[in-house]
Design a protein around this motif. Structure first.
Motif, mmCIF file in Angstrom:
data_model
loop_
_atom_site.group_PDB
_atom_site.id
_atom_site.type_symbol
_atom_site.label_atom_id
_atom_site.label_comp_id
_atom_site.label_asym_id
_atom_site.label_seq_id
_atom_site.Cartn_x
_atom_site.Cartn_y
_atom_site.Cartn_z
ATOM 1 N N GLY A 11 0.858 -1.180 0.000
ATOM 2 C CA GLY A 11 0.000 0.000 0.000
ATOM 3 C C GLY A 11 0.892 1.226 0.000
ATOM 4 N N ILE A 12 0.465 2.272 -0.681
ATOM 5 C CA ILE A 12 1.239 3.509 -0.729
ATOM 6 C C ILE A 12 0.427 4.611 -0.075
ATOM 7 N N VAL A 13 0.987 5.214 0.962
ATOM 8 C CA VAL A 13 0.347 6.324 1.650
ATOM 9 C C VAL A 13 1.003 7.608 1.154
ATOM 10 N N GLY A 14 0.230 8.391 0.417
ATOM 11 C CA GLY A 14 0.762 9.594 -0.211
ATOM 12 C C GLY A 14 1.161 9.302 -1.643
ATOM 13 N N VAL A 15 0.316 9.705 -2.598
ATOM 14 C CA VAL A 15 0.593 9.383 -4.005
ATOM 15 C C VAL A 15 0.772 10.657 -4.825
ATOM 16 N N GLY A 16 1.500 11.613 -4.230
ATOM 17 C CA GLY A 16 1.997 12.740 -5.009
ATOM 18 C C GLY A 16 3.101 12.260 -5.922
ATOM 19 N N PRO A 170 15.841 24.495 -8.432
ATOM 20 C CA PRO A 170 15.102 24.773 -7.180
ATOM 21 C C PRO A 170 14.157 23.631 -6.815
ATOM 22 N N PHE A 171 13.662 23.703 -5.586
ATOM 23 C CA PHE A 171 12.642 22.749 -5.150
ATOM 24 C C PHE A 171 11.462 22.761 -6.115
ATOM 25 N N LEU A 172 10.929 21.575 -6.395
ATOM 26 C CA LEU A 172 9.755 21.449 -7.261
ATOM 27 C C LEU A 172 8.499 21.902 -6.510
ATOM 28 N N VAL A 173 7.455 22.171 -7.276
ATOM 29 C CA VAL A 173 6.165 22.519 -6.677
ATOM 30 C C VAL A 173 5.509 21.244 -6.164
ATOM 31 N N LYS A 174 5.074 21.254 -4.911
ATOM 32 C CA LYS A 174 4.405 20.107 -4.303
ATOM 33 C C LYS A 174 2.969 20.488 -3.924
ATOM 34 N N VAL A 175 2.164 19.495 -3.582
ATOM 35 C CA VAL A 175 0.753 19.712 -3.245
ATOM 36 C C VAL A 175 0.652 20.732 -2.102
ATOM 37 N N ASN A 176 -0.140 21.760 -2.341
ATOM 38 C CA ASN A 176 -0.359 22.836 -1.348
ATOM 39 C C ASN A 176 0.938 23.526 -0.929
ATOM 40 N N ASN A 177 1.982 23.377 -1.762
ATOM 41 C CA ASN A 177 3.251 24.096 -1.537
ATOM 42 C C ASN A 177 3.839 23.848 -0.152
ATOM 43 N N TRP A 178 3.629 22.651 0.370
ATOM 44 C CA TRP A 178 4.079 22.351 1.736
ATOM 45 C C TRP A 178 5.591 22.487 1.896
ATOM 46 N N ILE A 217 18.790 32.484 1.944
ATOM 47 C CA ILE A 217 17.830 32.528 0.824
ATOM 48 C C ILE A 217 18.290 33.680 -0.055
ATOM 49 N N ASP A 218 18.938 33.358 -1.173
ATOM 50 C CA ASP A 218 19.536 34.411 -1.997
ATOM 51 C C ASP A 218 18.840 34.639 -3.332
ATOM 52 N N VAL A 219 18.196 33.593 -3.880
ATOM 53 C CA VAL A 219 17.646 33.718 -5.238
ATOM 54 C C VAL A 219 16.212 33.196 -5.333
ATOM 55 N N ASN A 220 15.976 31.969 -4.855
ATOM 56 C CA ASN A 220 14.712 31.275 -5.126
ATOM 57 C C ASN A 220 13.586 31.690 -4.188
ATOM 58 N N HIS A 221 12.361 31.620 -4.695
ATOM 59 C CA HIS A 221 11.114 31.697 -3.908
ATOM 60 C C HIS A 221 10.881 33.059 -3.230
#
Length: 367
Positions: A11-16, A170-178, A217-221
């Motif tokens: 079983g997989i919990v979390g299928v992002g 950079p970090f990828l976009v995740k569900v609800n930007n967590w 934090i110098d460039v991203n986000h």
């Protein structure tokens, strides 16, 4: 498709994104006698994407909105936890405390805090009927695995220095930007870099003693706003880790370095020789002080067992293959809860070092 009685049911919990990556890897392991039979995720779009994948594999899935329903269904032998970092602790505690034993592969980081890691370890001690492995799969990347074997073989001598450079996107976009906030991810040096702290410890063959870091934090986000808040995750850092045998490790992280030939470059230097690994170039170089530059050998690192490269150059496939073998042989996991704890502790110490502007001992964050 009927599931055979000797099939290991997952079983997989979390299928992002990462949960679906596990689904694909397990599909490529189907000849080993595995099947994904259930998923759990409250995010309906993620459920739909996972279902579409499973249908293309002819794998009928039971779908649950939460992990407790999946556990109570009693359908699974193994649970893969690939949910947002801040949820790992309570999900793991629910799995460990469930009457039915479930073997667990939990994505890195084990938890976002040292205290939560320790609670999971304490609970798991009472469940000798379960294996829990932490998803520090970079150990299995072919060039990294080859370099680990070279170091263990002793041809470099006593390891004195380990330098790891990750220059990437950079970090990828995740569900609800967590993943844009430290409170959810544990911070960049926990979320991302626990992989590299785990490798440093393997190469050094010792335990970390103290940590010094500088980052920002110098460039991203910086132009992003979520619910009125600006992300607080650092996008670059230098981290020095001192080990109790005198070895030192250094991490050079930059997450606005898309113009890089390799995403990871690892250097391990002993008192006899030096080894390097390059990802994704999949090259390993070794040399000795005596032979000098002209004696450096370049080797291609490959693993014929890999049937699916995926997002991590075949390491997730090998991670699943090894974990399945451990389950069937009733052996301990290759990457255990203590490994997960120490990799988190180094990251927590590094984050605290940036905040305080000083060395932080591992004892300080462990207590």
């Amino acid at each position: 498709m009927a599931v055979a009685s000797n099939m290991v049911k997952y079983g997989i919990v979390g299928v992002g994104m990462m949960g679906r990556e596990h689904l694909i890897n397990l599909h490529h392991l189907r000849s080993e006698g595995v099947a994904v039979v259930a998923i759990a995720d409250p995010h309906v779009p993620s459920q739909k994407l996972a279902l579409d994948l499973a249908h293309s594999f002819n794998w009928p899935l039971k779908v649950f909105s939460g992990h407790k329903e999946l556990l109570d269904s009693l359908l699974c032998d193994v649970v893969v936890v690939s949910t947002p970092n801040m949820t790992h602790h309570h999900i793991l505690m629910d799995i460990i405390n469930h009457p039915k034993p479930h073997h667990v592969l939990v994505e890195k980081p084990l938890c976002t805090t040292v205290a939560h890691c320790k609670e999971v370890i304490e609970a798991a001690r009472k469940r000798q009927d379960m294996l829990v492995q932490v998803g520090l799969e970079y150990r299995y990347m072919p060039p990294v695995a080859k370099l680990i074997n070279i170091v263990k073989g002793g041809s470099l001598g006593q390891v004195k220095m380990v330098a790891i450079r990750e220059h990437r996107f950079p970090f990828l976009v995740k569900v609800n930007n967590w993943n844009r906030f430290n409170v959810n991810s544990g911070g960049t040096l926990v979320e991302k870099c626990c992989h590299f702290f785990d490798l440093m410890r393997l190469f050094a063959g010792a335990n970390p003693f103290r940590v010094m870091a500088s980052g920002a934090i110098d460039v991203n986000h910086k132009d992003e706003i979520y619910d009125g808040k600006v992300p607080d995750i650092i996008d670059n850092a230098y981290v020095i880790v001192e080990f109790d045998n005198g070895a030192r490790g250094m991490l050079d992280l930059c997450m606005f370095a898309e113009g890089s030939k390799n995403e990871q470059e690892i250097s391990v230097v002993g008192d006899v020789g030096k080894g390097e690994a390059f990802v994704p170039e999949s090259i390993v170089r070794t040399g000795t002080r005596v032979a000098g530059r002209d004696g450096v050998k370049t080797l291609k690192a490959e693993n014929d067992q890999i049937k699916y490269d995926g997002l991590h150059h075949g390491s997730s496939y090998l991670e699943h293959l090894h974990f399945l073998s451990a389950i069937r042989a009733k052996q301990g996991p290759a990457v255990d809860l203590h490994d997960g704890l120490v990799s988190v502790a180094i990251g927590v110490a590094a984050q605290l070092s940036i905040e305080k502007g000083r060395f932080v001992t591992i004892e300080e964050v462990m207590n």
